[in-house]
Design an enzyme around this catalytic site. Structure first.
Site, mmCIF file in Angstrom:
data_model
loop_
_atom_site.group_PDB
_atom_site.id
_atom_site.type_symbol
_atom_site.label_atom_id
_atom_site.label_comp_id
_atom_site.label_asym_id
_atom_site.label_seq_id
_atom_site.Cartn_x
_atom_site.Cartn_y
_atom_site.Cartn_z
ATOM 1 N N THR A 260 14.096 -55.303 -39.857
ATOM 2 C CA THR A 260 14.042 -55.423 -38.400
ATOM 3 C C THR A 260 14.727 -54.242 -37.745
ATOM 4 O O THR A 260 15.822 -53.852 -38.154
ATOM 5 C CB THR A 260 14.686 -56.725 -37.866
ATOM 6 O OG1 THR A 260 14.756 -56.645 -36.439
ATOM 7 C CG2 THR A 260 16.103 -56.933 -38.388
ATOM 8 N N ASP B 286 15.933 -54.446 -34.988
ATOM 9 C CA ASP B 286 17.000 -55.046 -34.175
ATOM 10 C C ASP B 286 18.345 -55.101 -34.901
ATOM 11 O O ASP B 286 19.379 -55.292 -34.262
ATOM 12 C CB ASP B 286 16.608 -56.460 -33.747
ATOM 13 C CG ASP B 286 15.417 -56.454 -32.799
ATOM 14 O OD1 ASP B 286 15.174 -55.415 -32.162
ATOM 15 O OD2 ASP B 286 14.740 -57.495 -32.690
ATOM 16 N N MET C 54 14.448 -51.279 -26.950
ATOM 17 C CA MET C 54 14.069 -52.603 -27.440
ATOM 18 C C MET C 54 15.279 -53.369 -27.969
ATOM 19 O O MET C 54 16.266 -52.767 -28.385
ATOM 20 C CB MET C 54 13.052 -52.478 -28.569
ATOM 21 C CG MET C 54 11.633 -52.272 -28.100
ATOM 22 S SD MET C 54 10.505 -52.221 -29.528
ATOM 23 C CE MET C 54 8.957 -52.666 -28.741
ATOM 24 N N GLU D 296 16.494 -53.798 -23.172
ATOM 25 C CA GLU D 296 15.522 -54.640 -22.468
ATOM 26 C C GLU D 296 16.066 -56.060 -22.295
ATOM 27 O O GLU D 296 15.601 -56.809 -21.446
ATOM 28 C CB GLU D 296 14.194 -54.708 -23.239
ATOM 29 C CG GLU D 296 14.318 -55.328 -24.623
ATOM 30 C CD GLU D 296 12.974 -55.554 -25.330
ATOM 31 O OE1 GLU D 296 11.917 -55.436 -24.708
ATOM 32 O OE2 GLU D 296 13.015 -55.832 -26.547
ATOM 33 N N GLN E 148 9.484 -46.285 -30.593
ATOM 34 C CA GLN E 148 10.804 -46.308 -31.232
ATOM 35 C C GLN E 148 10.813 -47.048 -32.559
ATOM 36 O O GLN E 148 11.698 -46.839 -33.371
ATOM 37 C CB GLN E 148 11.855 -46.898 -30.284
ATOM 38 C CG GLN E 148 11.753 -48.377 -30.044
ATOM 39 C CD GLN E 148 12.466 -48.805 -28.762
ATOM 40 O OE1 GLN E 148 13.652 -49.040 -28.753
ATOM 41 N NE2 GLN E 148 11.734 -48.890 -27.667
ATOM 42 N N ARG E 149 9.861 -47.929 -32.787
ATOM 43 C CA ARG E 149 9.890 -48.658 -34.057
ATOM 44 C C ARG E 149 8.825 -48.137 -35.028
ATOM 45 O O ARG E 149 8.676 -48.682 -36.121
ATOM 46 C CB ARG E 149 9.750 -50.166 -33.832
ATOM 47 C CG ARG E 149 8.424 -50.610 -33.282
ATOM 48 C CD ARG E 149 8.421 -52.120 -33.009
ATOM 49 N NE ARG E 149 7.051 -52.602 -32.958
ATOM 50 C CZ ARG E 149 6.692 -53.826 -32.615
ATOM 51 N NH1 ARG E 149 7.609 -54.706 -32.258
ATOM 52 N NH2 ARG E 149 5.437 -54.175 -32.613
#
Lengths: 421, 421
Positions: free
Chosen positions: A142, A144, A190, A247, A298-299
């Site tokens: 991920t 994240d 993100m 975000e 970005q990912r």
């Protein structure tokens, strides 16, 4: 031990390096052909299993498999689809086992975030319960970086490198223009709940005055008065101000600053907070602003992937297969940090029960006292994860990314299955 | 010939390679120290000349000057500031000459787009008229690629490479997710009037079905019915749709689709068209969309600069100095294409009068019949400009960009000058 086929699938938002994990899985499985006959990939994640839409990876060339290591996206297709609870959606799980039985699948590898680790955990439980035990391993992924147990999540380091690099470059642009043009630049990052990616933008700054000057983290409630004071101060000191905003930044009462729709998992679908922040700054401070929303860029930015991230993504894919053939079940290879400087790490085994559905936020000691930046502890944690370049090959000026054959495995079941039921 | 100082300044929106031109100017000037004593750079473009805010480049180390070749932004600061007409704003021009006389400046190098070439042209005229002849050379620069005479503009190739790469990467992302998540991705591209940057996104596609599937060019009036039909068709064929939209796309009556404020030159300041396009698609076609606005990232992305672009940027900087010391006045080095395959080019001399205030749009034969793509002729033109990688050095995982000393030249004039008068 019996020789069985394996199932591999990719889940959730993609990263620049999830295919490096696929490469690790497939190359390692080929090295253990005495135990793993073929690897069947689910087309579009777990949906491929539910609908018996399997891809025979054994027909892909060695070169194509190797090229996955430098290819972004999810080569076999991903999904935003979470299995229901075993109690309420038992038919889904029974269907999975039916498909796996039909294709002689004895190993299940699922490459995703917290939701996917939960799915993997459930498949392990139900397969044992139904007397069709499948050895299951989750593979972390991920951007994240919010997975539990593992020190970091493959995908994060490359997103972090992309964001810090892009912010540094845009800050050079802004600094050159601010005398007569744009004075404030806002980069929207993100990350719904965890501020890791936004925090990583701070790596762009090396010296006093370097951008970014303000971070808006989802872990810190947005306070408009303090924010505007911070921007004003930065602008007075440096003549311009660079802001990285998550975000997922929230109001003091926990609402997303930028309201939006919901995705298939019931997660808030965000975007547009950069525009909102710049409107606020223009209106209240009279400063001229620009904003950028890199969104998927970005990912997926494999062209500027972190070498460490690529290595770790490959390593967790490889370890998942090695754990499985060693009979370790319901586990996920996790990255363990041994030291910051020099950065040293290894792979350890984490029980899926400890990983599933957990979300790791930025710890309080990683956030600066005023809430608009990161601490030295955060910097020590983040810095090694973006080190090293792992450039893809180029052809005609563009990255030469792999596209696989993706030959379908013949269906063995007569019944179709509606996964959207 | 007398030995004189030179003035160099950067103007307008920055690029990933304008500092490579600066490197070409400064290194070449140092090689001709018999003719050029020192190069004084204007801090923030021509404003540095008007306000006598000059930077002494002679104190910068050879290493720092060399590092400009891999550093984005505008090292000496740029500006959005256009001198008025000589007739109405004579004081500005007289001030320039006063400053140049005070600092013994005999050469004027201005690095920018069409507006800047106009300024350079006027300085050349007025200096002769005032009996203080200064040899003036423009140096081309613009990501928009809209300069006349020159085959391409330094800065464009790198923006094109960044955009085509980013679009390809995001398209891999979208293709992996579209089964259960986002179905349409919209990339918003800079470029007010000329569609070169948006057209360059099409280089990402190599085979039938590859993204981008739809371009919205500023040269083609937006037709909502035909656009939605095109998106529907692409979605049916490929299961997803990638769109590159120029910020400058216009309605049939010539209005910008996305209205905005104005910049300091009175140019429309745009942004937000991607969000507008996705709202339209969601509402009319019911498809789930994501959008990205790279904004400054696309013109500052030195980490993925085109090697050809870096070479050409350097070459025009070098040629400007060589022209000037050869006594060639009121000229701009232009890039001439000698062949497409293999790509060969050289530098020729263009009169500023032919370049100033011109805007080169995409020619009709570069736009596909339906208006939503490019032709093979366009592809032949664009393809060579993104070839080759020219990676910057990295330190701690991030590009190691140059920051100069920027030591101010002592003021010689007592009168201040308000450039905003």
């Amino acid at each position: 031990m019996a020789r069985k086929n394996a199932f591999y699938a990719q889940s959730g938002g993609v990263t620049a390096v999830i295919n490096a994990s696929a490469c690790g899985v497939l190359q390692t499985a080929r090295q253990h052909s005495d135990r793993i006959a073929k690897v069947f990939a689910g087309r579009n994640g777990i949906i491929g299993a539910l609908t018996e839409d399997l891809i025979d990876t054994s027909v892909e060339s060695e070169a194509a498999i190797a090229a996955l290591k430098h290819t972004p996206g999810a080569a076999f297709g991903s999904c935003r689809y979470k299995l229901g609870s075993i109690h309420e959606h038992r038919a889904q799980y029974e269907r999975l086992i039916e498909v796996f039985r039909a294709h002689d699948i004895g190993f299940f590898f699922y490459n995703g975030g917290g939701d996917s680790q939960d799915t993997t955990h459930k498949v392990s439980q139900i397969s044992a319960e139904l007397g069709e035990p499948i050895v299951c391993a989750g593979i972390p992924k991920t951007v994240d970086n919010d997975l539990a147990i593992t020190d970091c999540s493959p995908g994060f380091g490359s997103a972090a490198k992309y964001l810090a690099t892009s912010l540094r470059e845009a800050a050079f642009d802004l600094a050159a223009m601010s005398r007569t043009s744009t004075q404030v630049f806002v980069l929207e990052v993100m990350g719904r709940h965890a501020g890791w990616t936004t925090a990583a933008c701070a790596l762009a700054a090396e010296h006093e005055g370097d951008a970014p000057h303000v971070l808006l983290l989802p872990e810190v409630a947005f306070n408009v008065v303090r924010f505007l004071a911070k921007v004003t101060d930065a602008f007075k000191r440096y003549g311009h101000c660079v802001i990285a905003v998550s975000e997922g930044v929230k109001t003091p009462d926990g609402q997303f600053l930028s309201a939006g729709s919901e995705d298939a998992f019931g997660h808030a679908q965000l975007g547009g907070v950069a525009s909102l922040i710049t409107s606020l700054i223009s209106a209240k401070l009279g400063l001229k602003c620009h904003w950028a929303v890199p969104d998927y860029l970005q990912r997926s930015a494999r062209h500027i992937a972190s070498e460490i991230d690529v290595e770790q993504a490959y390593a967790v894919g490889r370890a998942a297969v090695e754990y499985a053939i060693a009979g370790r079940n319901a586990v996920m290879p996790a990255i363990r940090r041994l030291s910051d400087t020099p950065y040293r790490w290894d792979i350890i085994e984490a029980p899926l029960s400890a990983v599933a559905n957990k979300e790791k936020l930025l710890p309080p000691d990683f956030i600066s006292a005023d809430g608009f930046g990161i601490t030295e502890a955060a910097r020590r944690y983040l810095a090694p994860l973006i080190v090293g370049e792992a450039y893809p090959p180029y052809r005609s000026g563009l990255p030469d990314y792999a596209k696989l054959e993706k030959v379908a495995v013949g269906k063995k079941l007569t019944r179709a299955f509606d996964f959207q039921e």
